[in-house]
Design a protein around this motif. Structure first.
Motif, short mmCIF file in Angstrom:
data_model
loop_
_atom_site.label_atom_id
_atom_site.label_comp_id
_atom_site.label_asym_id
_atom_site.label_seq_id
_atom_site.Cartn_x
_atom_site.Cartn_y
_atom_site.Cartn_z
N LYS A 292 -53.95 0.72 -31.16
CA LYS A 292 -54.38 -0.59 -31.68
C LYS A 292 -54.05 -1.65 -30.64
O LYS A 292 -53.23 -1.44 -29.76
CB LYS A 292 -53.62 -0.90 -32.97
N GLU A 293 -54.68 -2.81 -30.78
CA GLU A 293 -54.33 -3.95 -29.93
C GLU A 293 -52.87 -4.30 -30.15
O GLU A 293 -52.35 -4.14 -31.26
CB GLU A 293 -55.21 -5.16 -30.26
N ASP A 294 -52.20 -4.78 -29.11
CA ASP A 294 -50.81 -5.19 -29.29
C ASP A 294 -50.74 -6.48 -30.09
O ASP A 294 -51.61 -7.31 -30.00
CB ASP A 294 -50.15 -5.41 -27.91
N SER B 172 -47.01 0.61 -28.79
CA SER B 172 -47.60 -0.55 -28.14
C SER B 172 -48.20 -0.18 -26.78
O SER B 172 -47.60 0.55 -25.99
CB SER B 172 -46.51 -1.63 -28.00
N LYS B 173 -49.42 -0.67 -26.53
CA LYS B 173 -50.10 -0.43 -25.25
C LYS B 173 -49.26 -0.94 -24.10
O LYS B 173 -49.12 -0.29 -23.06
CB LYS B 173 -51.44 -1.17 -25.23
N ARG B 174 -48.72 -2.12 -24.31
CA ARG B 174 -47.91 -2.77 -23.29
C ARG B 174 -46.73 -1.88 -22.90
O ARG B 174 -46.45 -1.69 -21.72
CB ARG B 174 -47.43 -4.12 -23.86
#
Ligand SMILES: Nc1nc2c(ncn2[C@@H]2O[C@H](COP(=O)(O)OP(=O)(O)O)[C@@H](O)[C@H]2O)c(=O)[nH]1
Ligand SMILES: [Mg+2]
Ligand SMILES: [Zn+2]
Length: 284
Positions: A282-284, A225-227
């Motif tokens: 990928k986008e979260d 996760s990017k976050r």
């Protein structure tokens, strides 16, 4: 009698456990445990001695977990990088660091083959950058001492990561010239049952434990996760004063990380590699 111990090898239904009193025993998972978690290499367990049998009663709380190799409670990962042959690659190295950060495992950078580069080689710039950023860095050359590396191993569960050819086996064999023998011995012992499946083994080396398989099975960030990455990067820890709670430190206003990069407090190299990795996710 009840003992605490550490699982150092699993093979189908049996677990090799180092007990606190120094004995290495084979234990089985007791009935009530089977319903719950499966014991894994690295697990701290409560073992009951019953005559000549040992049963695992309980698994103590785990603080991290790696998959393929299946191993838990890893204290540290040695990220082994050669200066040449194969050449040092900044993004690759930082990817391994980020993987360690995401897995909650302390990274230690081991640069090998320093004997093969001149004193003004560009790798030194990166080494200084890591040291300056607060990373533990170990330098290794062919004839030099490896006491530094040895002292990090003590009493810890470690895994080694790094491309093929960087010098992982060389490093371990220099510490323990009997290692090859140990590896063979264990494979031999495993051969006794037809249906035994080999998993990870922890070897006792230099007063610590080292897994016999490379630490990260993949350097793909597809499933991360990017976050989470935006929070766990070690270099960013001291500067999380962003205006937005979910700041990814890319183009958001009033970002503590970007400010720190501008002021030279966070390595620009690491920040740029972080942006590249974000792009792969990928986008979260
Ligand atoms: N000159 C030099 N050669 C090294 C050093 N470390 C490893 N090597 C050589 O690099 C090659 C690959 O090493 P190896 O340990 O098999 O790498 P691994 O694939 O990571 O296990 C071997 O020929 C080693 O002798 C070092 O510090 N200096
Ligand atoms: Mg090797
Ligand atoms: Zn930010």
């Amino acid at each position: 009698m009840i003992y605490q111990g550490k699982i150092i090898r699993t093979s189908s239904k049996l677990y090799q456990v180092y007990l606190e009193d120094g004995r290495l025993v084979e234990a089985f998972a007791m009935g009530k445990l089977r319903l719950g978690k499966t014991p894994l290499v690295g697990d701290h367990v409560i073992v009951e001695e019953m005559g000549d049998k040992f049963g695992i009663q309980e698994i103590l709380e785990r603080f991290n977990r790696l998959y393929r190799p299946n191993i838990v409670n890893v204290d540290q990962v040695f990220i082994v990088i050669s200066c040449v042959e194969p050449d040092f690659h900044s993004l690759l190295c930082d990817k391994m660091i980020f993987k360690a950060n995401l897995a909650n495992i302390h990274p230690i950078l081991v640069f090998t083959k320093l004997d093969l580069i001149p004193k003004d080689h560009y790798v030194y710039r990166f080494i200084e950058d890591y040291q300056h950023s607060g990373y533990d860095v170990v330098l290794v050359e062919k004839e030099g001492s490896i006491n530094d590396f040895k002292s990090y191993l003590k009493k810890k569960i470690s895994v080694l990561s790094g491309n093929s050819g960087v010098g992982k086996s060389t490093l371990l064999n220099r510490l323990d010239s009997d290692l090859m023998l140990k590896t063979q011995k264990i494979s031999k012992a495993l051969g006794r049952g037809k249906h035994t499946t080999t998993n990870t083994t922890l070897f006792e080396i230099g007063e610590g434990y080292v897994a016999d398989t490379p630490g990260f099975s993949t350097l793909s960030f597809e499933n991360d996760s990017k976050r989470k990455l935006s929070i766990v990067v070690l270099d960013f820890k001291a500067y999380q004063s962003c205006k937005f709670n979910d700041c990814l430190h890319v183009s958001e206003p009033q970002c503590g990380i970007k400010d720190a990069v501008k002021q030279g407090l966070i390595s620009e190299i690491r920040y740029n590699n972080y942006l590249k990795v974000l792009d792969e996710m990928k986008e979260d």
